[in-house]
Design an enzyme around this catalytic site. Structure first.
Site, PDB file in Angstrom:
ATOM      1  CB  CYS A 167      -3.297  -3.230 -14.387  1.00 17.34           C
ATOM      2  SG  CYS A 167      -4.069  -4.684 -13.708  1.00 17.34           S
ATOM      3  CG  HIS A 224      -1.783   1.193   1.344  1.00 15.19           C
ATOM      4  ND1 HIS A 224      -1.402   2.314   2.033  1.00 15.19           N
ATOM      5  CD2 HIS A 224      -2.993   1.470   0.808  1.00 15.19           C
ATOM      6  CE1 HIS A 224      -2.361   3.223   1.941  1.00 15.19           C
ATOM      7  NE2 HIS A 224      -3.343   2.732   1.204  1.00 15.19           N
TER       8      HIS A 224
HETATM    9  C1  PEP Z   1      -1.592  -7.140  -9.265  1.00 10.97           C
HETATM   10  O1  PEP Z   1      -1.753  -8.135  -8.579  1.00 10.97           O
HETATM   11  O2  PEP Z   1      -0.636  -6.990 -10.055  1.00 10.97           O
HETATM   12  C2  PEP Z   1      -2.546  -6.019  -9.154  1.00 10.97           C
HETATM   13  C3  PEP Z   1      -2.484  -5.004  -9.984  1.00 10.97           C
HETATM   14  O3  PEP Z   1      -3.470  -6.090  -8.143  1.00 10.97           O
HETATM   15  P1  PEP Z   1      -3.117  -5.589  -6.659  1.00 10.97           P
HETATM   16  O4  PEP Z   1      -1.962  -4.713  -6.677  1.00 10.97           O
HETATM   17  O5  PEP Z   1      -4.341  -5.041  -6.055  1.00 10.97           O
HETATM   18  O6  PEP Z   1      -2.703  -6.749  -5.991  1.00 10.97           O
END
Ligand code: PEP
Ligand code: MG
Length: 754
Positions: free
Chosen positions: A706, A396
């Site tokens: 992403c 985070h």
């Molecule tokens: C990922 O797992 O790469 C993602 C984009 O989701 P998060 O960062 O919420 O885990």
């Protein structure tokens, strides 16, 4: 004499018994409770290498360029082979075993290196050599040799080379001491480690002290005001693990702490008083503040080590400074972590341990905390920089600070305990360092939005779309200013976690409409900012531990491994009565005319997940033919099963490489201890991505990335070559990714016509 008993050792014997041995001898002499033991002297080590005739070869092998890591590794391996493979002279062997017998043969002992230059004012070798716990029988001999060999670890060789410390003048003794099977243990600073005030600080955890010293566990922290004789502060930590002796094998093992002791206070007031008394005696004996390791068993306190406190002015920091001065960095490195959000900035430290302390963070301060939480975002925005104890590059703290454009260093292990309020520090979010004082380069005022705006009049036109990730709606303006082709991932977690209540509790207290409207507001801000560019909104994916501190969090299940637990689509499908309100929010947005909103499902594994989600979407009145929707590819299963999902009508599959990497390599993305193994470019991860793109292309399904890796040029090159449809990057990486994509595309065109 091959061995000396601690009873007979004094400070003046440093050359013979090393720093640790001398200090334990002194403490024993002063009548302090030290577990009995003996020292295999430095002379024994010296005689061993000389009589076996390996000394010349050993020191010759050390003649390496310390910056050449392959040579350093080779030198260390040569030394280990020479020492470990040379047998003990018979009489030394006998002498050590006889002393061990006298200690009460068959008992468990701790075998601890004690280098002769260790803890000297002009050298800080502490912690470079090995310690072995719970050793018994003839294994002791092997461990002694391993301690000797640890004088030639890569780190130790590097250190001596850089300090111009000749390798052949440092000797090593080995302390062999009856093992204290600690019920609780820790460290104690007899005066404040940074300010020197008469404040005694104790850190304590369950089991053996290794867990505290190595940083495996967050210990309780007790502050004792020696002037007024009162316990001033007690901070009880969540002590998830402890080190103990395995009753079967006798080895030291890490085990979970029983539920009822995890958050229990380790030290009673009486035990604190006892430690304070002993700490005072140690400090008086040495006439200087000390850093003491202690253990308690059956109500008895033992002192395991004492060193002068050299926190601020030690040589290690000086060495770091030298190492980095070429790069313009100065000041003592106080602590290191992962550079998670770039930039160099200085300010006053504000340590935040409770949410109600956030007000103390003013504009320009450095926010220091164990781990950031969604409720901290306003303070994170005010802060000039952020430092956390925990977390990796996809935590985070890392994600949000990057979005806010605030430099951050995460995963420092103990920043919130070592840095103190008001201390002026400089943090370097590229190198991952926190240094003493104000040493930032003079820079014009920081303009987060302007910084990311494309500098060329026309943004590079690319066939592969370049989008941007948004986790906090407040970053929408900054994200849109990048000229990105849309939002590749809008996370919903932040909107939900800032409600202060779990979704269930919020709906129960405020009603379903209110919940839906809060989600609509959060998404609408971003959808509006980007309209008509597409905004891919992901349904909720928060692990249960993130809900725990919220109102209603007490009803959350306790999971041993929340990352592998009840999160993402799993929870949504199990709780359709909550999920339906998320879907209703999408429906409302469509009704309002936001046809640029797309819906993305997190943590799916296979077509079954998709079939169930599809049904719920339809029940919520979402026209799945008309709207764009798809899945995240975050587990190896989802990559392998993507064809079946394509047959269920998904419009896109987006690689969540943060999770895909953690699940493919079994490396916890938030665990700083394995951060160096978190490699999104690992061939196994790339193989899964490559196959998924190929399958999706056959089925006319768009592909995207992403995860954090979409901001890395090497990943961008790979993905464009494989034919990905779009790449979603961090706000501050969009510009570079646009250029990189263009470069690779042009190269591919050139290659095809040449
Ligand atoms: C990922 O797992 O790469 C993602 C984009 O989701 P998060 O960062 O919420 O885990
Ligand atoms: Mg994920």
């Amino acid at each position: 004499m091959g061995v000396l008993w601690l009873d007979d050792v004094r400070a003046a014997d440093l050359e013979t018994v090393g720093g640790k041995g001398a200090s334990l001898g002194e403490l024993t002499e002063a009548g302090l409770p030290v577990p009995p033991g003996f020292v295999v002297t430095a002379g024994t080590y010296r005689a061993f290498i000389e009589e076996a005739g390996i000394d010349e070869e050993l020191f010759a092998a050390m003649d390496v360029d310390p910056e050449d890591s392959a040579a350093l590794k080779q030198a260390s391996e040569t030394a280990h082979e020479l020492i470990l493979e040379t047998p003990f002279p018979e009489e030394v062997r006998q002498e050590i075993l006889a002393a061990y017998e006298e200690l009460g043969g068959g008992t468990f002992v701790a075998v601890r290196s004690s280098a002769t230059a260790e803890d000297l004012p002009d050298a800080s070798f502490a912690g470079q050599q090995e310690t072995y716990l719970n050793v018994r029988g003839e294994k002791l001999l092997e461990r002694v040799k391993e301690c000797w060999a640890s004088l030639f670890s890569q780190r130790a060789i590097y250190y001596r080379e850089r300090k111009d410390f000749p390798h052949d003048v440092v000797d090593i003794a080995v302390v062999v001491q009856e093992m204290v099977d600690a019920e609780k243990s820790g460290v104690m600073f007899t005066s404040h480690p940074s300010t020197g005030e008469p404040r005694l600080i104790i850190e304590a955890a369950w089991g053996l002290g290794e867990a505290v010293v190595s940083g495996t566990v967050s210990p309780d922290n007790y502050v004792y005001d020696r002037k007024n004789g009162v316990v001033e502060e007690v901070t009880v930590a969540d002590k998830k693990v402890q080190m103990i002796k395995d009753p079967e094998s006798g080895e030291t093992v890490e085990v979970e702490v029983e539920e009822d002791r995890r958050n229990a206070r380790v030290l009673s007031d009486e035990e604190i008083e006892e430690l304070v008394t002993l700490g005072g005696r140690v400090e008086d004996h040495y006439d200087s503040p000390q850093d003491v390791e202690w253990a308690i068993v059956d109500g008895d306190v033992y002192m395991l080590q004492s060193r002068p406190i050299t926190t601020i002015d030690d040589d290690e920091a000086e060495l770091e400074e030298e190492r980095e001065s070429e790069n313009g960095e100065s000041g003592d490195v106080l602590i290191r972590g992962l550079g998670a959000s770039p930039g160099v900035v200085a300010g006053e430290v504000r340590v935040v341990t409770e949410l109600d302390q956030l007000d103390k963070v003013d504009d320009g301060d450095i926010l220091v905390t164990e781990m950031t939480m969604p409720d901290m975002v306003p303070a994170m925005k005010r802060a000039a920089g952020i430092v956390t104890d925990e977390g990796g590059m996809t935590s985070h703290a890392a994600i949000v600070s990057r979005e806010l454009g605030v430099p951050a260093v995460v995963g420092t292990g103990s920043g919130s305990r070592e840095l103190v309020d008001g201390q002026v520090v400089t943090i370097d979010g590229d190198r991952g360092t926190v240094t003493e004082g104000r040493t930032e380069p003079a820079e014009p005022d920081h303009e987060p939005v302007e910084e990311v705006r494309p500098k060329t009049p026309v943004k590079p036109m690319t066939a592969t779309e370049v989008k941007v990730n948004v986790s906090i709606p407040e970053a929408a303006e900054r994200a849109a200013a990048t000229g990105a082709d849309g939002v590749g991932l809008l996370r919903m977690e932040h909107m939900v976690l800032t409600l202060g209540k779990t979704p269930e509790r919020y709906i129960q207290d405020e009603g379903p409409e209110a919940y839906q409207d809060r989600l609509v507001e959060g998404i609408q801000g971003v959808a509006e900012e980007f309209y008509p560019r597409p905004v891919r909104v992901r349904t909720l994916d928060a692990p249960t531990d993130e809900f725990r501190s919220m109102d209603g969090g007490e009803d959350e299940p306790t999971e041993h491994n929340p990352m592998l637990g009840w999160r993402g689509i799993r929870r949504s499908l199990d709780k359709p009565d909550v999920f339906q309100h998320e879907l209703a929010a999408f429906r409302k947005l469509y009704d309002m005319g936001y046809d640029n909103v797309e819906l993305m499902l997190p943590l799916v594994n296979d077509a079954e997940d998709v079939i169930q989600a599809k049904k719920l979407m339809q029940e919520a009145g979402i026209d799945i033919e008309k709207r764009k929707w798809g899945v995240m590819v975050e587990t190896p299963a989802s990559a392998i099963m993507v064809e079946e999902m394509a047959e269920e009508g998904i419009d896109f599959a987006s690689f969540g490489t943060n999770d895909l990497t953690q699940y493919t390599l079994a490396v916890d993305r938030n665990n700083e201890h394995v951060a160096d193994r978190f490699d999104e470019l690992h061939p196994a991860v790339l193989e899964l991505i490559k196959d998924t793109i190929a399958t999706c292309r056959e089925h006319d399904v768009d592909t995207s990335i992403c995860g954090q890796a979409g901001s890395k040029p090497e990943m961008v090159d790979f993905l464009v070559e494989e034919g990905i449809s779009s790449i979603s990057a961090n706000i501050d990486a969009v510009r570079d990714v646009q250029h990189e994509v263009k470069r690779v595309e042009q190269q591919l065109i050139l290659d095809s016509v040449r």
